[in-house]
Design a protein around this motif. Structure first.
Motif, short mmCIF file in Angstrom:
data_model
loop_
_atom_site.label_atom_id
_atom_site.label_comp_id
_atom_site.label_asym_id
_atom_site.label_seq_id
_atom_site.Cartn_x
_atom_site.Cartn_y
_atom_site.Cartn_z
N SER A 460 0.84 -1.19 0.00
CA SER A 460 0.00 0.00 0.00
C SER A 460 0.87 1.24 0.00
O SER A 460 1.73 1.42 0.88
N ASN A 461 0.65 2.09 -0.97
CA ASN A 461 1.43 3.34 -1.06
C ASN A 461 1.13 4.23 0.14
O ASN A 461 2.03 4.89 0.69
N ALA A 462 -0.12 4.26 0.58
CA ALA A 462 -0.49 5.07 1.74
C ALA A 462 0.23 4.57 3.00
O ALA A 462 0.77 5.36 3.78
N ARG A 463 0.27 3.27 3.16
CA ARG A 463 0.96 2.73 4.35
C ARG A 463 2.46 2.97 4.26
O ARG A 463 3.11 3.27 5.26
N ALA A 464 3.00 2.83 3.08
CA ALA A 464 4.44 3.11 2.91
C ALA A 464 4.73 4.55 3.32
O ALA A 464 5.72 4.83 4.02
N THR A 465 3.86 5.46 2.90
CA THR A 465 4.08 6.87 3.22
C THR A 465 3.98 7.12 4.72
O THR A 465 4.81 7.82 5.31
N ARG A 466 2.97 6.54 5.35
CA ARG A 466 2.81 6.75 6.81
C ARG A 466 3.99 6.14 7.56
O ARG A 466 4.46 6.71 8.55
N HIS A 467 4.47 5.01 7.07
CA HIS A 467 5.64 4.37 7.68
C HIS A 467 6.85 5.31 7.55
O HIS A 467 7.60 5.51 8.51
N ALA A 468 7.02 5.90 6.39
CA ALA A 468 8.15 6.82 6.18
C ALA A 468 8.04 8.03 7.10
O ALA A 468 9.04 8.48 7.69
N LEU A 469 6.82 8.55 7.25
CA LEU A 469 6.62 9.71 8.12
C LEU A 469 6.93 9.35 9.57
O LEU A 469 7.52 10.13 10.32
N ALA A 470 6.53 8.13 9.96
CA ALA A 470 6.78 7.69 11.32
C ALA A 470 8.29 7.57 11.57
O ALA A 470 8.78 7.96 12.63
N LEU A 471 9.02 7.04 10.58
CA LEU A 471 10.47 6.89 10.73
C LEU A 471 11.14 8.26 10.85
O LEU A 471 12.15 8.41 11.54
N LEU A 472 10.54 9.24 10.22
CA LEU A 472 11.09 10.58 10.25
C LEU A 472 11.02 11.17 11.65
O LEU A 472 11.94 11.79 12.14
N ASP A 473 9.87 10.93 12.29
CA ASP A 473 9.61 11.51 13.60
C ASP A 473 10.13 10.68 14.75
O ASP A 473 10.17 11.15 15.88
N GLY A 474 10.41 9.40 14.50
CA GLY A 474 10.74 8.51 15.59
C GLY A 474 9.51 8.04 16.33
O GLY A 474 9.61 7.47 17.41
N ALA A 475 8.34 8.31 15.73
CA ALA A 475 7.11 7.82 16.36
C ALA A 475 7.03 6.32 16.17
O ALA A 475 7.76 5.75 15.35
N PRO A 476 6.13 5.66 16.95
CA PRO A 476 6.00 4.21 16.81
C PRO A 476 5.73 3.85 15.35
O PRO A 476 4.96 4.54 14.68
N VAL A 477 6.35 2.78 14.89
CA VAL A 477 6.26 2.41 13.49
C VAL A 477 5.13 1.43 13.29
O VAL A 477 4.99 0.47 14.01
N GLU A 478 4.34 1.73 12.30
CA GLU A 478 3.21 0.86 11.96
C GLU A 478 3.70 -0.54 11.73
O GLU A 478 4.73 -0.76 11.10
N GLY A 479 2.96 -1.51 12.22
CA GLY A 479 3.26 -2.90 11.90
C GLY A 479 4.39 -3.46 12.73
O GLY A 479 4.65 -4.65 12.72
N ARG A 480 5.09 -2.59 13.48
CA ARG A 480 6.18 -3.12 14.30
C ARG A 480 5.89 -2.81 15.79
O ARG A 480 6.63 -3.18 16.65
N ALA A 481 4.77 -2.10 15.99
CA ALA A 481 4.44 -1.65 17.33
C ALA A 481 4.23 -2.84 18.27
O ALA A 481 4.68 -2.82 19.41
N GLY A 482 3.53 -3.87 17.78
CA GLY A 482 3.23 -5.02 18.66
C GLY A 482 4.48 -5.82 18.80
O GLY A 482 4.90 -6.30 19.79
#
Lengths: 482, 470
Positions: A460-482
């Protein structure tokens, strides 16, 4: 002292993709420092100039220009190789008595009982071929861009008079009767009809539906300008009507870059009058992204929304606050969607913080060369440049698979990713991978190679983008949180 | 249901099959999916023609205009109905001469054209000697007009003077009339620029004996269907331009009984006329040219049509006329044919292309029917596959396949007919024209035969003119 070999072959025409492939094959030879083989158009002459080649004045747009810079002074072997490469691109001689190949679309249409003509000749030359097709009762898909607007309108009016459709100009993707035209993914047949003013938007949608076990009936492209006020959705309206009458289509999705408001109203009004329900996918801030649209389509069909596929790497680069996100895209709509999501998250002014989203399929990059899905060299160079920029924290790339796209994108991109992260342990790379397991390149094989090289990969391009944004901020990363 | 099947030409209901033009990768991708693909071997048209092509092809009248024009061309039914002197039938006055090709002045006339005009001056008794004739012509004593301006055609120099007899051909379908002079045979003849005593003597005999004899035969027999003769000859190895042996035999078969039955032709004169015609393999050529002219003229003046209705050369210029642009000529320099030369002669002796006989190609015969006459490709060192390839190439630039003229070797496919200016410009394929080769020096006569192409600019010029009318 440079040892340049420049040769003009008068009246020797080859299409630009063939020549770019030949150029690339020559450049990759160990005895060659630089090479370009191209027709002597004004634009190509500039490029020769930029490469430091001196092209004779008399070389015109109908002449083939060969320019090779040898590494150690001797280009003899490269010269021989060139002749072989050019010969390999021309067809075998016709058998005695066999007719020579047709020279116009009209002549070809008279020989074949075809349903559609796929035109990718240079834009200024499209019109005669398209009129030939319409006069022969064929629909037309125009892959080329740079077709004058007035000609687009004239063609679409001529098509309407004949009960046919013109898909394009600048139409990258269509699927009719199971055949992928242009850039198209190998998806299963199914109930969803797609009207696409955006090629990669349609590809993303059909790949996500395919991943959820849902297929498409037909994908009818209409071209990037169809929903402009001038063209006024002529092809989109024809496509909606055709899909509405198609018994195999239960639901229609219209994918487009944001249309002009009055055209959007016109289309919505037409859609309301159809028997088949129509969903809209317009990637702008505040609207559903393509992934969300796919999920809504699945719900409307009573299907379960799956966990969208992802392939996460073992690297965990430490985010550094204030670094920039650079999106390097081959798909225009995928770029627009990523930017819209970034704006939703970070606000409108992305540029002042160094975030940038580039579409290498834009006209500015494709004039005189092939689309980045066919020829990735410009974007590969950009990956190297961005990785060398210490301000950049996250690279976001798309990879679009399917018919028509390059045969093995990971073969060049994975080493580029590996090289980038080898020098920059703090650099994260995220890939949006648009493809299906049945695509000729094999989605899962491509994902594994890119993941191995150090990228996190998402269907998913949308998920890839949100993942990239999360990596930028150091916020919890989608799909790796659990 | 019916509605659905026919919507978008069956795009969503039929098995996909695709015509591709452009990037090979995209055609390959379809082939990889086992989709039938017909690939266009596309090449760019000359720079600067894009806008004119779009204007002409985008003209809403264009497709219908071409269909109508070429339909008129192929449905024409030319019949030989009479044989009469040019003075009577064309209203030609002493001192006026017709010539082949687009308009021409004495100053620009080539050797064979000058030779033929000198011969015509001698024939008409306007000059006593060749030198005198040349002097008179040089000071503008004669009026020169193209045959085409008078619904006529003439082979090679195509010079027609008032005392020459003309074949009169009427189109039974559309009502037009076309004319052509009588064929003199091969060797030293006026049409190749020869004007010696034997040339003039033969022309005098043709006016006194052959013309009246043919007139009697044709009138007695009644209208003679020339397309029927042409269609049969095509299946007997003629292409009706450089090879007319079968057509000549068929024509004689049609005329001989009527000639012998004509009471006003003395037996001895009938025998002379038959002997002359039987000894001339090209006797039919002029009748075929008049027939082709009648067909081509039926297609004239259709607004918006890009159909070529005349191709003709005067030994200096090559000219074409187009249905949608009336009587305007588009001209360029005539080329030198590529061919075989008669003993002792070579390319240096050859005059540039000359004659109205390219009217046969205009109407789907001659070079366009080369596949029907493989014997004559030897003229250019070719073989049978070259003859087939030449005809097949012409289908790329023509609008129709002839319903009557058929080629056995191509499974009786109709000959390519109706040259379309837009297709010539788009493909760069030029019409292939069979031709005789005249000697460069006045008075030489024929030096060879071969193939020739028009200059490309005549088609781009015509295209731009059509674009102005669109």
């Amino acid at each position: 002292m440079r040892d340049d070999w420049v040769e003009v072959r008068r009246g020797s025409y080859h299409d630009s993709v063939t020549l770019m492939r030949v150029s690339r094959a020559l450049s990759e030879r160990p005895d060659v420092a630089a090479a370009m083989v191209a027709m002597g158009t004004g634009l190509n002459r500039e490029m020769f100039g930029r490469m430091g080649f001196d092209v004779p004045e008399e070389a015109g747009p109908d002449d083939l220009v060969v320019a090779v810079r040898a590494k150690d002074g001797d280009a003899a072997e490269a010269r021989e190789a060139l002749d072989g490469l050019l010969r390999a691109t021309s067809a075998a001689p016709a058998a005695p008595g066999a007719a020579a190949p047709p020279r116009t679309t009209g002549s070809a249409a008279a020989r074949a009982d075809a349903t559609v003509a796929l035109l990718s000749v240079p834009g200024p030359h499209v019109f005669p071929e398209a009129m030939d097709a319409l006069d022969a009762g064929l629909n037309v898909m125009i892959f080329s861009d740079n077709v004058p607007l007035a000609q687009e309108i004239a063609l679409k009016e001529a098509a309407a008079r004949r009960g046919l459709i013109v898909m394009g100009p600048d139409c990258g993707t269509a699927v009719v009767g199971g055949a992928g035209l242009g850039f198209a993914n190998a998806v299963r047949p199914g109930p969803v009809g797609v009207v696409a003013a955006s090629g990669t938007g349609a590809q993303q949608l059909m790949c996500l539906l395919d991943a959820a076990g849902v297929g498409v009936s037909h994908v009818l492209g209409v071209g990037g300008r169809d929903l402009s006020p001038e063209v006024s959705g002529r092809s989109a309206l024809a496509a909606l009507a055709a899909l509405d009458a198609d018994p195999g289509t239960e639901l229609i999705v219209l994918v487009s870059k944001p249309p002009a408001p009055q055209v959007a109203d016109l289309i919505r009004e037409a859609a309301r009058r159809l028997d088949t329900p129509v969903s809209f996918a317009l990637p702008v801030p505040g609207e559903d992204d393509l992934t969300r649209t796919a999920e809504k389509v699945l719900k409307a069909l009573g299907r379960k929304v799956p966990e969208w596929p992802s392939w996460l790497g073992s690297r965990h680069p430490k985010p550094v606050r204030g670094r920039a996100l650079r999106g390097l895209f081959a798909g225009g709509t995928l770029r627009d969607e990523a930017e819209a999501i970034a704006r939703d998250a970070l606000g409108w002014d992305l540029a002042s913080r160094g975030h940038r989203f580039t579409d290498f399929g834009d006209d500015a990059f494709t004039r005189g060369r092939a689309h980045p899905m066919i020829d990735p060299s410009l974007r590969l160079a950009a990956v190297r440049e961005e990785a060398a920029d210490a301000e950049v924290g996250v690279l976001l790339l798309d990879v679009v698979l399917g018919h028509g796209a390059e045969p093995d994108p990971a073969a060049a991109l994975a080493p580029a990713v590996a090289a980038a992260v080898a020098d920059r342990r703090d650099l994260a790379v995220v890939v949006s991978l648009c493809g299906t397991p049945a695509d000729p390149q094999g989605r899962d094989r491509q994902a594994a190679a890119l993941c191995e090289a150090g990228a996190d990969v998402f269907a998913s391009n949308a998920r890839a983008t949100r993942h990239a944004l999360a990596l930028l901020d150091g916020a919890p990363v989608e799909g790796r949180a659990g | 249901m019916t509605d659905q099947r026919h919507r978008l030409g069956g795009l969503l209901t039929r098995d996909p099959a695709v015509v591709t033009a452009g990037v090979e990768v995209l055609a390959d991708a379809l082939a990889d999916q086992a989709v039938p693909v017909e690939r266009v071997d596309w090449r760019p048209p000359p720079a600067g023609t894009e806008a004119a092509l779009a204007a002409v092809l985008g003209d809403p009248r264009h497709a219908d205009a071409n269909a109508r024009a070429v339909r008129r061309m192929v449905t024409a039914r030319p019949h030989l109905v009479d044989v009469r002197p040019a003075r009577d039938v064309l209203g030609l006055d002493t001192g006026t001469f017709l010539h082949a090709g687009p308009p021409l002045e004495w100053e620009r006339a080539s050797g064979p054209m000058r030779g033929a005009l000198i011969g015509a001056m001698l024939l008409e008794g306007i000059a006593e000697t060749p030198r005198g004739a040349e002097r008179e012509l040089g000071r503008g004593a004669a009026v020169l007009e193209p045959c085409h301006r008078h619904a006529a055609v003439g082979p090679m120099a195509g010079v027609v003077s008032p005392s020459m007899w003309m074949l009169v051909v009427e189109d039974a379908e559309h009502g037009g009339t076309a004319y052509c002079s009588l064929n003199e045979g091969l060797g030293k003849v006026l049409r190749y620029g020869a004007f010696g005593p034997e040339v003039i003597e033969r022309l005098v005999w043709m006016g006194e004996v052959l013309g009246p004899a043919l007139r009697a035969a044709v009138r007695r027999r009644g209208p003679l269907d020339l397309m029927s003769v042409a269609a049969q000859a095509l299946q007997m190895g003629d292409e009706l331009h450089n090879r007319n042996r079968a057509a000549t035999s068929l024509l004689l078969r049609e005329l001989a009984p009527a000639l012998l039955a004509a009471e006003d032709v003395p037996r001895g004169r009938a025998a002379e006329a038959l002997r002359f015609a039987a000894g001339n393999d090209h006797f039919f050529l002029n009748a075929g040219m008049a027939a082709a002219k009648a067909c081509a003229d039926a297609a004239r003046n259709v607004p918006g049509s890009s159909l070529v209705v005349a191709m003709a050369r005067n030994g200096t210029d090559f000219g074409v006329q187009v249905s949608g642009t009336g009587d305007r000529w588009f001209t360029g320099p005539a080329g030198v044919p590529d061919g075989l030369y008669l003993g002792g002669y070579g390319p240096d002796d050859a005059n540039p292309d000359i004659g109205d006989s390219a009217i046969t190609e205009t109407a789907g015969m001659g070079g366009f029917a080369l596949a029907a006459a493989p014997a004559i490709v030897r003229f250019v060192g070719g073989e049978v596959p070259d003859a087939l390839a030449a005809t097949q190439r012409m289908y790329e630039i023509t609008l129709a396949e002839h319903p009557v003229l058929q080629i056995p070797l191509l499974s009786f496919r109709g000959t390519p007919v109706g040259v379309d200016v837009t297709r010539v410009v788009r493909t760069g394929i030029l019409p292939v024209i069979d031709t005789g080769i005249a000697g460069r020096e006045p008075g030489t006569g024929q030096v060879g035969a071969g193939l020739v192409e028009p200059p490309a600019n005549v088609f781009t010029d015509a295209l731009h003119a059509l674009a102005e009318t669109a």
